[in-house]
Design a protein around this motif. Structure first.
Motif, PDB file in Angstrom:
ATOM      1  N   ARG A  13      37.691  24.628  26.955  1.00  0.00           N
ATOM      2  CA  ARG A  13      38.964  23.909  27.109  1.00  0.00           C
ATOM      3  C   ARG A  13      38.739  22.820  28.158  1.00  0.00           C
ATOM      4  O   ARG A  13      37.880  22.951  29.026  1.00  0.00           O
ATOM      5  N   LEU A  14      39.542  21.775  28.102  1.00  0.00           N
ATOM      6  CA  LEU A  14      39.324  20.636  28.993  1.00  0.00           C
ATOM      7  C   LEU A  14      39.403  21.021  30.469  1.00  0.00           C
ATOM      8  O   LEU A  14      38.715  20.426  31.303  1.00  0.00           O
ATOM      9  N   TYR A  15      40.215  22.024  30.759  1.00  0.00           N
ATOM     10  CA  TYR A  15      40.413  22.371  32.162  1.00  0.00           C
ATOM     11  C   TYR A  15      39.377  23.377  32.659  1.00  0.00           C
ATOM     12  O   TYR A  15      39.407  23.807  33.802  1.00  0.00           O
ATOM     13  N   MET A  16      38.440  23.767  31.794  1.00  0.00           N
ATOM     14  CA  MET A  16      37.443  24.762  32.153  1.00  0.00           C
ATOM     15  C   MET A  16      36.118  24.104  32.500  1.00  0.00           C
ATOM     16  O   MET A  16      35.799  23.016  32.014  1.00  0.00           O
ATOM     17  N   ASP A  17      35.344  24.758  33.343  1.00  0.00           N
ATOM     18  CA  ASP A  17      34.011  24.265  33.670  1.00  0.00           C
ATOM     19  C   ASP A  17      33.120  24.343  32.435  1.00  0.00           C
ATOM     20  O   ASP A  17      33.268  25.232  31.601  1.00  0.00           O
ATOM     21  N   PRO A  18      32.157  23.432  32.333  1.00  0.00           N
ATOM     22  CA  PRO A  18      31.249  23.483  31.182  1.00  0.00           C
ATOM     23  C   PRO A  18      30.236  24.616  31.308  1.00  0.00           C
ATOM     24  O   PRO A  18      29.893  25.036  32.411  1.00  0.00           O
ATOM     25  N   ASN A  19      29.778  25.079  30.166  1.00  0.00           N
ATOM     26  CA  ASN A  19      28.641  25.984  30.094  1.00  0.00           C
ATOM     27  C   ASN A  19      27.441  25.190  29.616  1.00  0.00           C
ATOM     28  O   ASN A  19      27.587  24.250  28.835  1.00  0.00           O
ATOM     29  N   TRP A  20      26.250  25.612  30.077  1.00  0.00           N
ATOM     30  CA  TRP A  20      25.039  24.860  29.773  1.00  0.00           C
ATOM     31  C   TRP A  20      24.006  25.718  29.064  1.00  0.00           C
ATOM     32  O   TRP A  20      23.903  26.924  29.320  1.00  0.00           O
ATOM     33  N   GLY A  21      23.236  25.068  28.197  1.00  0.00           N
ATOM     34  CA  GLY A  21      22.084  25.718  27.605  1.00  0.00           C
ATOM     35  C   GLY A  21      20.904  25.658  28.557  1.00  0.00           C
ATOM     36  O   GLY A  21      20.985  25.080  29.634  1.00  0.00           O
ATOM     37  N   GLN A  22      19.799  26.246  28.123  1.00  0.00           N
ATOM     38  CA  GLN A  22      18.628  26.353  28.988  1.00  0.00           C
ATOM     39  C   GLN A  22      17.797  25.078  29.007  1.00  0.00           C
ATOM     40  O   GLN A  22      16.939  24.909  29.878  1.00  0.00           O
ATOM     41  N   GLY A  23      18.047  24.189  28.072  1.00  0.00           N
ATOM     42  CA  GLY A  23      17.309  22.939  27.996  1.00  0.00           C
ATOM     43  C   GLY A  23      16.151  23.019  27.022  1.00  0.00           C
ATOM     44  O   GLY A  23      15.534  24.071  26.854  1.00  0.00           O
ATOM     45  N   THR A  24      15.869  21.913  26.372  1.00  0.00           N
ATOM     46  CA  THR A  24      14.729  21.823  25.455  1.00  0.00           C
ATOM     47  C   THR A  24      14.011  20.501  25.711  1.00  0.00           C
ATOM     48  O   THR A  24      14.640  19.454  25.851  1.00  0.00           O
ATOM     49  N   GLN A  25      12.690  20.578  25.797  1.00  0.00           N
ATOM     50  CA  GLN A  25      11.892  19.398  26.129  1.00  0.00           C
ATOM     51  C   GLN A  25      11.686  18.520  24.899  1.00  0.00           C
ATOM     52  O   GLN A  25      11.292  19.002  23.832  1.00  0.00           O
ATOM     53  N   VAL A  26      11.935  17.243  25.086  1.00  0.00           N
ATOM     54  CA  VAL A  26      11.625  16.237  24.078  1.00  0.00           C
ATOM     55  C   VAL A  26      10.631  15.267  24.704  1.00  0.00           C
ATOM     56  O   VAL A  26      10.903  14.678  25.750  1.00  0.00           O
TER      57      VAL A  26
END
Length: 117
Positions: free
Chosen positions: A100-113
């Motif tokens: 939701r807009l008022y919530m903090d974002p969640n993040w993935g672990q990242g992928t190398q390009v």
């Protein structure tokens, strides 16, 4: 909270293409915003593209015309189709989701390009 699992990174030659995927789980609600950031060595994390549940998309200038963001019909998986890749696109790409807009974002672990000949 949304759990995010990314896939699709790798090594590609300049001019090539890659498709990143990010699957979200852990909620029965439709995720408001999903998108991608990237971080190159020695640089700040920057927005690449994002997509909201009403269909609005936002691209960094560097991504316009080359990258396309999309989501599946369940709005829980986000894709980033990257074409005409350049060496300067080399970075770790992170998926994010904001339930939701008022919530903090969640993040993935990242992928190398890595774009290199």
């Amino acid at each position: 909270q949304v759990r995010l699992v990314e896939s699709g990174g790798g090594l590609v030659q300049p001019g090539g293409s890659l498709r990143l995927s990010c699957e979200g789980s852990g909620t029965s609600l439709k995720i408001h915003t999903m998108g991608w950031y990237r971080q190159a060595p020695g640089k700040q994390r920057e927005l690449v593209a994002e997509n909201t549940i009403d269909g609005t998309t936002n691209y960094a200038d560097s991504a316009k015309g080359r990258f396309t963001i999309s989501r599946d019909s369940a709005e829980s998986t986000v894709y980033l189709q990257m074409n005409s890749l350049k060496p300067e696109d080399t970075a770790v790409y992170y998926c994010y989701a904001r339930l939701r807009l008022y919530m903090d974002p969640n993040w993935g672990q990242g992928t190398q390009v890595t774009v290199s000949s």
